[in-house]
Design an enzyme around this catalytic site. Structure first.
Site, mmCIF file in Angstrom:
data_model
loop_
_atom_site.group_PDB
_atom_site.id
_atom_site.type_symbol
_atom_site.label_atom_id
_atom_site.label_comp_id
_atom_site.label_asym_id
_atom_site.label_seq_id
_atom_site.Cartn_x
_atom_site.Cartn_y
_atom_site.Cartn_z
ATOM 1 N N GLY A 43 -4.088 13.842 7.735
ATOM 2 C CA GLY A 43 -4.159 12.812 6.698
ATOM 3 C C GLY A 43 -5.582 12.692 6.195
ATOM 4 N N LEU A 44 -5.908 11.555 5.617
ATOM 5 C CA LEU A 44 -7.248 11.411 5.048
ATOM 6 C C LEU A 44 -8.322 11.642 6.100
ATOM 7 C CD1 LEU A 44 -6.895 8.421 2.601
ATOM 8 C CD2 LEU A 44 -7.144 10.833 2.074
ATOM 9 N N ALA A 45 -8.167 11.047 7.280
ATOM 10 C CA ALA A 45 -9.186 11.198 8.314
ATOM 11 C C ALA A 45 -9.219 12.639 8.828
ATOM 12 C CB ALA A 45 -8.925 10.224 9.457
ATOM 13 N N HIS A 94 3.092 -6.213 5.677
ATOM 14 C CA HIS A 94 2.696 -6.229 4.261
ATOM 15 C C HIS A 94 3.621 -7.156 3.478
ATOM 16 C CE1 HIS A 94 1.695 -4.896 0.276
ATOM 17 N NE2 HIS A 94 0.747 -4.125 0.755
ATOM 18 N N ARG A 122 -3.217 -10.178 3.115
ATOM 19 C CA ARG A 122 -1.825 -9.836 3.393
ATOM 20 C C ARG A 122 -1.175 -10.728 4.446
ATOM 21 N NH1 ARG A 122 -2.502 -3.232 3.191
ATOM 22 N NH2 ARG A 122 -2.669 -3.181 0.935
ATOM 23 N N HIS A 130 3.668 -2.412 8.093
ATOM 24 C CA HIS A 130 3.003 -1.466 7.207
ATOM 25 C C HIS A 130 1.892 -0.675 7.893
ATOM 26 C CE1 HIS A 130 1.402 0.202 3.590
ATOM 27 N NE2 HIS A 130 0.291 -0.471 3.647
ATOM 28 N N ARG A 166 -6.070 -6.065 8.112
ATOM 29 C CA ARG A 166 -6.780 -5.161 7.217
ATOM 30 C C ARG A 166 -6.633 -5.623 5.768
ATOM 31 N NH1 ARG A 166 -5.309 -1.240 4.056
ATOM 32 N NH2 ARG A 166 -3.240 -0.852 4.928
#
Lengths: 659, 252
Positions: free
Chosen positions: A43-45, A267, A331, A423, A457
């Site tokens: 993924g992004l990381a 979420h 959230r 989420h 978050r």
């Protein structure tokens, strides 16, 4: 306490990272070539870390369970990515992003990590644009921004409602470039089943080739877990079907402490559950709260259609309760407020477990603006609606389409029905400032670690953290460890530790097939999800959590007696994959409840009913709980807590208010 | 809560592995709700098979919200089924009628060999990207993101091309099994951005060469790919790739 050393550098907060970067040990190019790094997850990381480490000269192997690195679930992130660029000239700064993130996380994150995150945020945007990510722009050619919850500035960069997709494809392209250059070996359709520790250090992994079913041993001088979050413990979540905790959990069982496992993000804006057949939930991006207004009828049990309820009979409860932030509260606050209204009998839709997200005012407002810019001074009501619709479509078109595909309703005409859903997980493997877990040589990046978001978050911060960890943090911090490993030769995978780890992984697979029970894996997963959602979800209490622990234990026993896994281990076998993952969720779920039970305060997404203000807001107990709970696995589902005290040296800790 | 009210006959491709022959097997399913997604209907069927002790059907899927590109079923002769602009996971059973017979096959293309049942190997796409679907900028090289203004129209066009999810529907539907839409979407995205122009020549040549090597067919402009693409990737991209390719060849 003694076992946890967060390794936060000395010095003033603003200078810690700068000083660290200029003093951390380096590895020279020749030595990098002989140091091997395993990156689990793409993924992004994972993708950004694998690509960057390979660019630096390390030998990298990257693993993902999907058929391609491009499919990791970062791809589904919709709304945006935060960065303290202050392009909007609205008073943003590194400090403000840092402050908003600490406050948004309800003062349960580490100051030093969050400040570092905020300070590299601007570099991420530069890097992404340079690598061809088509972020949204204004007519002057400059990057565009929007607002997200928990902030009063516009610092969120985006690409329509597909920001995660565009950022991931950017990181993926960098990764594929390295694959083409031969510096990264990409192992797709591989699932990590265990880590291998030798002499107290992590030295590799056991992975299963999901096509042949063969178990493989891979050596690395260091191992990076970039394996995402564990929201699927709830069965229904916005996670992908394959998202799982196995890599992190197996590492946990081999010595990596698990930080704040009960911190789960629910979420506020997801499409509500429509039936028992449902396999996953779909998010409607938080960005919609820029323009959508959330409401329920003022009358309990109102059965009229949304459009038949006049303006004065609607309760815009977020605007009412939180005038300063309105629909853009964080959230956790928005989710609890929706639950409160529905529990009190004001919910809408057939299930009555939903609230409206309405774009009528935005369509009218944008319609006027567009009519004026088009030089139309007496627009008809139809024209206004059309113009407004065009603007809204440009901003959120794909989300509106997705909503219509799933529900069969047109959100341009009727307000969306939404309800909170699981989420993201703020909890994860405990890491120090270097992102290293309690196992030397084993790192956790992105959602897989616990570090930056505290108990809640903020929107558009997950993408920021994933890329910060991968592009800008680990490339420095891994040097602190690998610089001491330059004389370590590659260890043969015939080493007894590898042999034993593979044997253990094989034993679990054999055991699953040997049960030959009567119930499918999904049967157990759904049951676990229901326990977790009912008793360790949006609101938790002592009685419920104790019940949940007992129920999970019983369910786990039943699973190991009665699960049915068909097919064979030596082939593509999705049922076997699921079984292994659910077995781990059945252990994790218990630890989440234990952690939630221990933390008898409310903070962020963790709401203990016993600890609330008179107005029903989360009530923290800072003198008792200003710590990270890091759990050590003592075997046989026994856990010992270790506490990392959180010191707030810069920010004054106070009751969070968005009123 | 919704209740199922559809009974369907499914004819599904079963194939043990790439070494064995496959065949269509008929399965009746009952009590399907129109609110289910196509894959949730498959979940129901697999649950039934497990109960009966039969091996469930292997199919690729992950995000189930239309963005990861992993799901890949050829439904009644069309990739991702009868509805335009959706992936299989976003196709809902309300698009079918009670009593329908639905034929489900894997993607069919020489470059996408079947792994098992409805699962195919699309790693050819990754190999094409690794030949040039990137901008060669190392981490840390970047200048300020607003230093190069990009006209909104170019940025939007690049985004529209970049929206490709790499599912392979374009290849599956093409009578030539051509990957031109996929490859051209990436080439277009990068050709439209100033950052991508530096390597444009090498990019198009290398990616096209790899595309040919993987065994994808040629483009004969039938346009089926554009029709079936769940993300509406336009044929214009193929035209742009052809221009880029000619220019690259003239330059060298």
């Amino acid at each position: 306490m003694s076992k946890l050393d967060s390794k936060i550098p000395e010095g003033a907060l603003e200078q810690k990272w700068e000083k660290y970067k200029s003093s951390v040990a380096l590895v020279n190019p020749a030595n990098k070539r002989s140091l091997e790094v395993l990156v689990v997850g793409s993924g992004l990381a994972g993708a950004s870390a694998a690509a960057t480490l390979a660019e630096m000269g390390y030998k990298v192997k990257c693993f993902c369970f999907q058929d391609s690195a491009r499919r990791a679930h970062s791809i589904a992130a919709q709304g945006g990515i935060n960065a303290a660029k202050n392009y909007q000239n609205d008073g943003d700064s590194t400090y403000r992003l840092f402050y908003d993130t600490i406050k948004g996380g309800d003062y349960r994150a580490r100051e030093a990590n969050v400040y570092r995150l905020a300070s590299v945020s601007a570099n991420i945007i530069d890097q992404c644009v340079a690598s061809g990510v088509p972020l949204a722009r204004e007519y002057g050619g400059m990057l565009s921004n929007r607002s997200f919850g928990g902030t009063q500035v516009q610092r969120t960069f985006y690409a329509a409602g597909q920001t995660g997709q565009q950022l991931l494809l950017g990181a993926y392209s960098g990764l594929q470039r390295q694959v083409g250059l031969g510096t990264v070996e990409m192992m797709s359709r591989h699932e990590m089943l265990d880590i291998v520790n030798i002499d107290g250090k992590c030295r590799g992994i056991i992975a299963r080739d999901l096509i042949s079913g063969k178990l493989e041993r891979h050596f690395g001088h260091a191992v990076l877990l970039c394996t995402g979050g564990y929201g699927n413990v709830f069965y229904l979540s916005t996670n992908a079907m394959g998202s799982n905790v196995t890599a992190a959990w197996k590492a946990h069982k081999k010595g990596a402490f698990f930080g704040n496992p009960c911190f789960t993000q629910i979420h506020p804006t997801c499409i509500p559950v429509s039936g028992d057949h449902q396999s996953k939930l779909t998010l409607m991006s938080e960005s919609l709260r820029n323009d959508g207004r959330i409401w329920v009828p003022k009358k309990q049990g109102d059965t009229r259609k949304a459009n038949e309820i006049p303006e004065e009979e609607r309760d815009y409860y977020l605007e009412r309760r939180y005038p300063a932030f309105g629909n853009l509260v964080p959230r956790d606050v928005a989710s609890r407020a929706a639950k409160e209204r529905c529990d009190a009998g004001y919910g809408v839709g057939t299930s009555k477990m939903a609230v409206y997200l309405d774009f009528k005012s935005a369509i009218a407002r944008y319609g006027h603006t567009k009519a004026v810019t088009q030089g139309i001074h007496n627009p008809t009501a139809e024209q206004l609606k059309d113009f407004g619709k065009q603007v809204v479509e440009e901003k959120y078109g794909n989300l509106f389409e997705m909503y219509e595909q799933i529900t069969g309703e047109n959100p341009y005409q009727l307000p969306m029905r939404i309800y909170p859903a699981v989420h993201y997980t703020m909890g994860g493997l405990w890491v120090d400032y270097n992102l290293m877990t309690t196992v030397p040589g084993l790192y956790a990046l992105g959602e897989a670690n616990f570090s930056d978001h505290g108990a809640n978050r903020l929107g558009a911060s997950a993408l920021m953290q994933g890329l910060a960890d991968g592009y800008f943090v680990i490339p420095y911090t891994i040097g602190a460890y690998l610089s001491k490993e330059i004389s370590t030769k590659a260890i043969s995978t015939d080493h007894e530790a590898f042999v034993k780890a593979e044997k253990d992984a094989q034993a679990i697979i054999d055991r699953l097939f040997a049960i030959k029970g009567t119930k499918s894996v999904d049967h157990f997963h759904k049951k676990l999800g229901k326990i977790m959602w009912d008793k360790c979800g949006m609101a938790r209490n002592e009685k419920g959590l104790k019940e949940a622990i007992a129920e999970i234990r019983a369910l786990r026993d039943e699973f190991w007696k009665d699960v049915r896994v068909l097919g064979s281990p030596n082939e593509l076998n999705p049922e076997l994959e699921k079984a292994g993952r659910v077995a781990d969720f059945l252990e994790l779920g218990e630890l989440m409840c234990i952690d939630a039970l221990n933390r008898s305060e409310s903070c962020g997404g963790h709401f203990r009913e016993e600890s609330q203000t008179e107005e029903g807001e989360a009530l923290r107990k800072d003198d008792e709980f200003a710590y990270v709970a890091a759990w050590e696995n003592k075997g046989d589902n026994n856990y010992e807590i270790h506490k990392e005290e959180l010191k707030f040296e810069v920010i004054k800790i106070s009751q969070r208010s968005y009123k | 809560m919704s209740h199922g009210n559809m009974n369907l006959t499914l004819k599904i491709w079963r194939q043990k592995s790439d070494k064995e022959k496959g065949k269509l097997v008929t399965y009746p399913v009952q009590d399907i709700s129109p609110d289910m997604s196509f894959l949730e209907m498959f979940d129901v069927l697999n649950e039934q098979l497990i109960t009966k002790g039969e091996e469930p059907i292997a199919f690729d899927h992950d995000c189930r919200e239309g963005i990861c590109g992993m799901c890949s079923m050829f439904i009644n002769g069309r990739p991702h089924g009868p509805k335009r602009g959706v992936t299989t996971c976003q196709l809902h059973m309300r698009s079918f009628k009670n009593g329908d017979t639905i034929v489900v096959e894997p993607w069919r293309a020489a470059a996408f060999p079947v792994i098992k049942d409805l699962t195919v190997d699309r790693s050819a796409f990754d190999r094409i990207i690794s030949k040039g679907g990137f901008i060669s900028v190392n981490t840390g090289n970047a200048q300020d993101a607003n230093n190069i203004p990009i006209p909104k129209t170019d940025a939007d066009a690049a985004f529209n091309a970049a929206a490709c999810i790499g599912c392979g529907a374009c290849v599956a539907t093409c009578k030539n099994s051509s990957a031109m839409l996929f490859v051209s979407a990436k080439i277009s995205q990068l050709a439209l951005l100033p950052q991508g122009k530096v390597e444009a020549t090498a990019r198009v040549k290398n990616m096209v060469a790899q595309m040919d090597e993987e065994g994808f067919g040629n483009c004969t402009n039938t346009g089926a790919c554009e029709i079936e693409c769940p993300k509406g990737i336009s044929l214009e991209n193929i035209a742009r790739m052809n221009r880029e390719f000619y220019v690259a060849n003239i330059k060298s």
